[in-house]
Design a protein around this motif. Structure first.
Motif, mmCIF file in Angstrom:
data_model
loop_
_atom_site.group_PDB
_atom_site.id
_atom_site.type_symbol
_atom_site.label_atom_id
_atom_site.label_comp_id
_atom_site.label_asym_id
_atom_site.label_seq_id
_atom_site.Cartn_x
_atom_site.Cartn_y
_atom_site.Cartn_z
ATOM 1 N N THR A 36 44.106 35.330 14.077
ATOM 2 C CA THR A 36 43.120 35.837 13.120
ATOM 3 C C THR A 36 42.518 34.705 12.303
ATOM 4 O OG1 THR A 36 44.372 37.916 12.971
ATOM 5 C CG2 THR A 36 42.755 37.494 11.237
ATOM 6 N N CYS A 37 43.305 33.637 12.101
ATOM 7 C CA CYS A 37 42.854 32.483 11.317
ATOM 8 C C CYS A 37 42.304 31.356 12.184
ATOM 9 C CB CYS A 37 43.994 31.968 10.445
ATOM 10 S SG CYS A 37 44.418 33.091 9.105
ATOM 11 N N ASN A 38 41.761 31.729 13.350
ATOM 12 C CA ASN A 38 41.005 30.783 14.175
ATOM 13 C C ASN A 38 41.843 29.992 15.178
ATOM 14 O OD1 ASN A 38 38.235 30.684 14.359
ATOM 15 N ND2 ASN A 38 38.025 28.738 13.276
ATOM 16 N N PHE A 48 49.134 26.269 12.526
ATOM 17 C CA PHE A 48 48.926 27.252 11.451
ATOM 18 C C PHE A 48 50.238 27.537 10.730
ATOM 19 C CE2 PHE A 48 49.654 31.693 10.350
ATOM 20 C CZ PHE A 48 48.675 31.908 9.377
ATOM 21 N N ARG A 52 51.075 26.995 6.769
ATOM 22 C CA ARG A 52 51.240 28.182 5.921
ATOM 23 C C ARG A 52 52.711 28.584 5.779
ATOM 24 N NH1 ARG A 52 46.564 27.936 3.355
ATOM 25 N NH2 ARG A 52 44.724 28.337 4.686
ATOM 26 N N SER A 340 43.588 41.288 16.809
ATOM 27 C CA SER A 340 42.963 40.572 15.706
ATOM 28 C C SER A 340 41.527 41.038 15.499
ATOM 29 C CB SER A 340 42.986 39.067 15.976
ATOM 30 O OG SER A 340 42.293 38.358 14.974
ATOM 31 N N ARG A 358 36.885 34.955 10.913
ATOM 32 C CA ARG A 358 38.042 34.154 11.328
ATOM 33 C C ARG A 358 38.071 32.827 10.576
ATOM 34 N NH1 ARG A 358 38.638 32.823 17.275
ATOM 35 N NH2 ARG A 358 40.853 32.675 16.815
ATOM 36 N N CYS A 361 39.116 33.411 7.043
ATOM 37 C CA CYS A 361 40.564 33.645 6.960
ATOM 38 C C CYS A 361 41.330 32.333 6.980
ATOM 39 C CB CYS A 361 41.035 34.531 8.117
ATOM 40 S SG CYS A 361 40.675 36.287 7.920
ATOM 41 N N SER A 362 40.864 31.382 7.763
ATOM 42 C CA SER A 362 41.567 30.100 7.870
ATOM 43 C C SER A 362 41.485 29.291 6.579
ATOM 44 C CB SER A 362 40.997 29.284 9.028
ATOM 45 O OG SER A 362 39.688 28.825 8.739
ATOM 46 N N MET A 368 42.225 36.484 3.797
ATOM 47 C CA MET A 368 43.072 36.780 4.937
ATOM 48 C C MET A 368 44.003 37.954 4.643
ATOM 49 S SD MET A 368 45.752 34.390 7.072
ATOM 50 C CE MET A 368 46.895 34.207 5.712
#
Length: 379
Positions: A36-38, A48, A52, A340, A358, A361-362, A368
């Protein structure tokens, strides 16, 4: 998110128990969040997770820290895509906005980056069920050849609760066994394209429809609905003819629920470039008892799976650009992309494209969370 985690904890773990350091559900959740975050690969999913880590530990135990990049890759390579398909359908069954009485379009899409050697050997196809009303995927299964879509469709139907829905398919799905399953087992209706794969049937229906339309004395044998669309220098007129009297068709009883024939004629004129009008005829068989307008709208709705799902995956997720021979990993990543895409579409506070969502979100953790923890989505 609690619903998604609870469902993912039910996923069968194919790993050897004595080698397991990280919970399968934790790995799958991280994969979904990363996509979802690319993220587009196992390596990017790992990147990722490292970036995170502190945020992830807020709702995942991660007792042994972040899984390695090889762990993410191995898990995606050994999970059975059919098990992932069941998981996907179970998650979507919890989405509040999925309504009954909808049009469900079924169609296949190739993963262009999965072939190798000559003749596009190894190319994977994902056969998806698409809710045209809400523009989200309901379920999908993978197969290794376009011709195998016929065997994949029954598996897909088994994942769905489609009672009362109208199932639309192209001519690939024009099979007596599929029609029987839709009507008798799934308690749904169908609208299916009819082409040369049903040679004699297609010829007889086309000759019947054209002869009735051309006879002024047979006007009471069909209903007609017309639409005209203008835009981009073009005019397209569509005429929909619905024929209910099919008692003459010898094999009618072999096609469960068959109650009508829909013929569409489309005429497209390019005014801007002064191009001569082009015409096209399509045939559909149906069990739907509604009006010609309702059935015409269902036939148009089918193309939403091309314009909304397949286009989004190609543009918003760059699905066809990722080359791999690892077919199970490719199929599982494809499932994650579709899940996603659903979550991103269900975020309706903004009108950004999927690609931009996307990217947002990143960068923006708060945004996000509004996508992943959307309280309007899950019951």
């Amino acid at each position: 998110m609690e619903n998604i985690i609870a469902i993912m904890e039910k996923m069968p773990d194919p790993r050897q128990a004595w080698k397991v350091k990280h919970k399968l559900s934790d790995i799958l959740i991280i994969c979904l969040l990363a996509v979802t975050c690319n993220a587009n690969s196992a390596l990017e999913i790992y990147d990722f997770a490292i970036a995170r880590k502190e945020w992830l530990q807020g709702f995942l135990p991660l007792e042994n820290g972040i899984p390695s990049r090889l762990t993410f890759a191995r898990v995606l390579q050994i999970i059975q895509p059919k098990a992932f398909a069941v998981l996907f359908s179970q998650i979507m069954a919890h989405v509040e906005v999925v309504s009954k009485g909808r049009v469900v379009a079924i169609d296949g899409k190739s993963l262009a980056g999965t072939y190798h050697n000559e003749g596009r050997k190894g190319l994977i196809y994902m056969v998806s069920a698409w809710c045209s009303e809400n523009k989200i995927s309901l379920a999908q299964v993978n197969t290794q050849a376009k011709s195998n879509e016929i065997t994949a469709i029954p598996e897909l139907l088994d994942l769905l609760d489609i009672k009362g829905a109208i199932v639309t398919m192209d001519a690939m799905g024009c099979q007596k066994e599929l029609v029987n399953k839709i009507v008798k087992e799934k308690k749904a209706d169908y609208l299916i394209g009819l082409k040369g794969n049903q040679g004699t049937m297609h010829r007889e229906f086309l000759e019947y429809a054209q002869s009735v339309i051309q006879d002024p004395l047979e006007k009471n044998q069909y209903e007609i609905y017309r639409t005209i669309e203008k835009g981009h220098g073009r005019i397209e007129e569509r005429r929909y003819y619905l024929f209910r009297n099919l008692d003459w068709f010898k094999e009618k009883k072999q096609w469960a629920g068959l109650s009508g024939l829909l013929m569409t004629e489309s005429f497209r004129s390019d005014i801007k470039n002064d191009i001569e009008a082009q015409s096209e005829i399509r045939l559909y068989i149906t069990s739907v008892q509604g009006s010609v307008e309702e059935i015409a709208q269902a036939s148009r709705s089918h193309w939403g799976i091309e314009n909304n799902l397949h286009w989004v995956l190609d543009v918003g997720f760059r699905e066809d650009q990722w080359l791999t021979r690892l077919q199970m990993e490719a199929a599982n990543l494809s499932q994650l992309r579709r899940l996603s895409a659903n979550l991103l579409k269900l975020e309706t506070e903004s009108n950004m494209s999927i690609q931009r969502k996307r990217y947002r979100c990143s960068l923006d953790m708060e945004y996000m969370e509004s996508v992943i923890f959307n309280p309007k989505v899950f019951s």
